[in-house]
Design a protein around this motif. Structure first.
Motif, PDB file in Angstrom:
ATOM      1  N   LYS A  44      67.218  93.222 126.361  1.00 44.72           N
ATOM      2  CA  LYS A  44      65.974  94.105 126.859  1.00 44.72           C
ATOM      3  C   LYS A  44      64.837  93.006 126.292  1.00 44.72           C
ATOM      4  O   LYS A  44      64.937  92.145 125.579  1.00 44.72           O
ATOM      5  N   PRO A  45      63.429  93.211 126.872  1.00 42.10           N
ATOM      6  CA  PRO A  45      62.547  92.463 126.465  1.00 42.10           C
ATOM      7  C   PRO A  45      62.159  92.464 124.976  1.00 42.10           C
ATOM      8  O   PRO A  45      62.355  93.591 124.369  1.00 42.10           O
ATOM      9  N   LEU A  46      61.734  91.265 124.633  1.00 42.68           N
ATOM     10  CA  LEU A  46      61.531  91.260 122.798  1.00 42.68           C
ATOM     11  C   LEU A  46      60.729  92.210 122.334  1.00 42.68           C
ATOM     12  O   LEU A  46      61.095  92.753 121.275  1.00 42.68           O
ATOM     13  N   GLU A  48      59.653  95.195 123.235  1.00 46.13           N
ATOM     14  CA  GLU A  48      59.751  96.645 123.931  1.00 46.13           C
ATOM     15  C   GLU A  48      60.465  97.245 122.657  1.00 46.13           C
ATOM     16  O   GLU A  48      61.311  96.805 121.892  1.00 46.13           O
ATOM     17  N   GLU A  49      59.812  98.514 122.488  1.00 50.94           N
ATOM     18  CA  GLU A  49      60.256  99.645 121.411  1.00 50.94           C
ATOM     19  C   GLU A  49      61.144 100.475 121.998  1.00 50.94           C
ATOM     20  O   GLU A  49      61.203 101.006 123.102  1.00 50.94           O
ATOM     21  N   PRO A  50      62.410 100.864 121.368  1.00 49.51           N
ATOM     22  CA  PRO A  50      62.706 100.251 120.081  1.00 49.51           C
ATOM     23  C   PRO A  50      63.184  98.698 120.351  1.00 49.51           C
ATOM     24  O   PRO A  50      63.719  98.454 121.200  1.00 49.51           O
ATOM     25  N   VAL A  51      62.866  98.024 119.312  1.00 42.34           N
ATOM     26  CA  VAL A  51      63.361  96.502 119.591  1.00 42.34           C
ATOM     27  C   VAL A  51      64.862  96.267 119.542  1.00 42.34           C
ATOM     28  O   VAL A  51      65.490  96.788 118.926  1.00 42.34           O
ATOM     29  N   ASP A  52      65.313  95.608 120.550  1.00 36.78           N
ATOM     30  CA  ASP A  52      66.562  94.988 120.558  1.00 36.78           C
ATOM     31  C   ASP A  52      66.965  93.941 119.855  1.00 36.78           C
ATOM     32  O   ASP A  52      66.273  92.649 120.035  1.00 36.78           O
ATOM     33  N   LEU A  53      67.369  94.035 118.514  1.00 36.63           N
ATOM     34  CA  LEU A  53      67.741  92.928 117.660  1.00 36.63           C
ATOM     35  C   LEU A  53      68.518  92.122 117.975  1.00 36.63           C
ATOM     36  O   LEU A  53      68.444  90.551 117.956  1.00 36.63           O
ATOM     37  N   ASP A  54      69.291  92.400 119.092  1.00 36.42           N
ATOM     38  CA  ASP A  54      70.347  91.272 119.729  1.00 36.42           C
ATOM     39  C   ASP A  54      69.548  90.350 120.770  1.00 36.42           C
ATOM     40  O   ASP A  54      69.659  89.115 120.684  1.00 36.42           O
ATOM     41  N   ILE A  56      66.580  89.456 120.434  1.00 35.75           N
ATOM     42  CA  ILE A  56      65.950  88.648 119.298  1.00 35.75           C
ATOM     43  C   ILE A  56      66.857  87.373 119.042  1.00 35.75           C
ATOM     44  O   ILE A  56      66.706  86.314 118.677  1.00 35.75           O
ATOM     45  N   GLU A  57      68.093  87.977 118.612  1.00 31.17           N
ATOM     46  CA  GLU A  57      69.150  86.812 117.837  1.00 31.17           C
ATOM     47  C   GLU A  57      69.445  86.073 119.007  1.00 31.17           C
ATOM     48  O   GLU A  57      69.651  84.820 118.693  1.00 31.17           O
ATOM     49  N   LEU A  72      55.324  85.672 119.634  1.00 29.86           N
ATOM     50  CA  LEU A  72      55.973  86.955 120.114  1.00 29.86           C
ATOM     51  C   LEU A  72      56.922  87.345 119.147  1.00 29.86           C
ATOM     52  O   LEU A  72      57.234  88.351 118.643  1.00 29.86           O
ATOM     53  N   LEU A  73      58.081  86.405 118.855  1.00 34.65           N
ATOM     54  CA  LEU A  73      59.147  86.726 117.873  1.00 34.65           C
ATOM     55  C   LEU A  73      58.547  87.117 116.616  1.00 34.65           C
ATOM     56  O   LEU A  73      58.949  88.169 115.900  1.00 34.65           O
ATOM     57  N   MET A  74      57.509  86.123 116.034  1.00 39.49           N
ATOM     58  CA  MET A  74      56.940  86.571 114.783  1.00 39.49           C
ATOM     59  C   MET A  74      56.213  88.001 114.627  1.00 39.49           C
ATOM     60  O   MET A  74      56.484  88.597 113.598  1.00 39.49           O
TER      61      MET A  74
END
Length: 247
Positions: A44-46, A48-54, A56-57, A72-74
């Protein structure tokens, strides 16, 4: 063989927050293999809410992706720091440390190399990395100011050694703008000696906007409008914004 019952009953089970956590759970016997499959294939886009932690990882796992992705990550991770879920907040803190550490490691390596033999390319890279790291911190933060001053000092060393290029001069103007030193930024811009090219015009518009000299901003933006086809989408948006503020 995978059981699809896991996907039907997932809300009633322990739900790891990342693919890595799911893998640890599988290895320790806390989670079935389906948990890792679910997390490892979720995309999922970084922001987007709710945030997809995977997501990001996975992005972090690919190494440095450029300052825009890091920014964006920060910003996303800074929001997650305040999560009521301890695992999520810890993941955010560790991820922020990872991003900062990557920049810090590259900066320190270049510093060490410069002690042995100072090279133009290394000084320019140090200035770039410090400026980019500064942009990752919120305006007004001490770390942002620190790395902006670091970038400024490397650029000054370039200038003192006679290695100042147009790109370095442009970076100098941007650093001074970020520090809120608008008059110095204007003086630095005037030393360009590159005429009225697009980059110089964009910098001039930004400086005069910050100085609240809106009449000059309008004049510059009208010139830029004639070069609109050469501007990036981001640059066009800036020009439109500056013009809107003068209406």
């Amino acid at each position: 063989m995978l059981s699809f019952g896991y996907f039907r009953d997932r809300t009633r089970r322990y739900a790891p927050k990342t693919a890595h956590a799911a893998l640890r759970g599988v290895e320790s016997g806390f989670s079935p293999p389906e948990a890792y499959v679910f997390m490892a294939t979720s995309v999922k886009p970084l922001g987007e809410e709710p945030v997809d932690l995977d997501a990001i990882e996975q992005t972090l796992g690919r190494g440095t992706q450029g300052v825009k992705t890091d920014l964006l990550l920060m910003r996303t991770l800074e929001r997650l720091l305040h999560s009521p879920e301890q695992e999520v907040a810890l993941f955010a803190a560790e991820s922020i440390n990872l991003i900062e550490g990557r920049y810090g490691t590259r900066i320190e390596k270049l510093k060490e190399r410069s002690k042995e033999q100072t090279q133009e390319a290394d000084l320019g890279e140090l200035a770039r990395l410090c400026q980019e790291l500064a942009t990752l911190y919120l305006p007004g933060s001490s770390l942002r100011a620190f790395y902006l001053h670091e970038a400024y000092s490397w650029l000054r060393e370039l200038e003192q050694r006679g290695w100042m290029t147009g790109e370095a001069r442009s970076r100098m103007v941007r650093v001074l703008l970020a520090l809120g030193l608008y008059d110095q930024a204007r003086a630095e811009l005037e030393s360009f000696g590159v005429g009225r090219n697009t980059e110089a015009l964009l910098l001039e518009a930004q400086i005069e906007f910050e100085r609240r000299n809106y009449a000059q901003v309008t004049n510059v933006c009208r010139t830029l409008a004639s070069k609109r086809e050469t501007l990036s989408e981001e640059e066009r948006q800036c020009v439109d914004y500056w013009l809107e503020q003068d209406e």
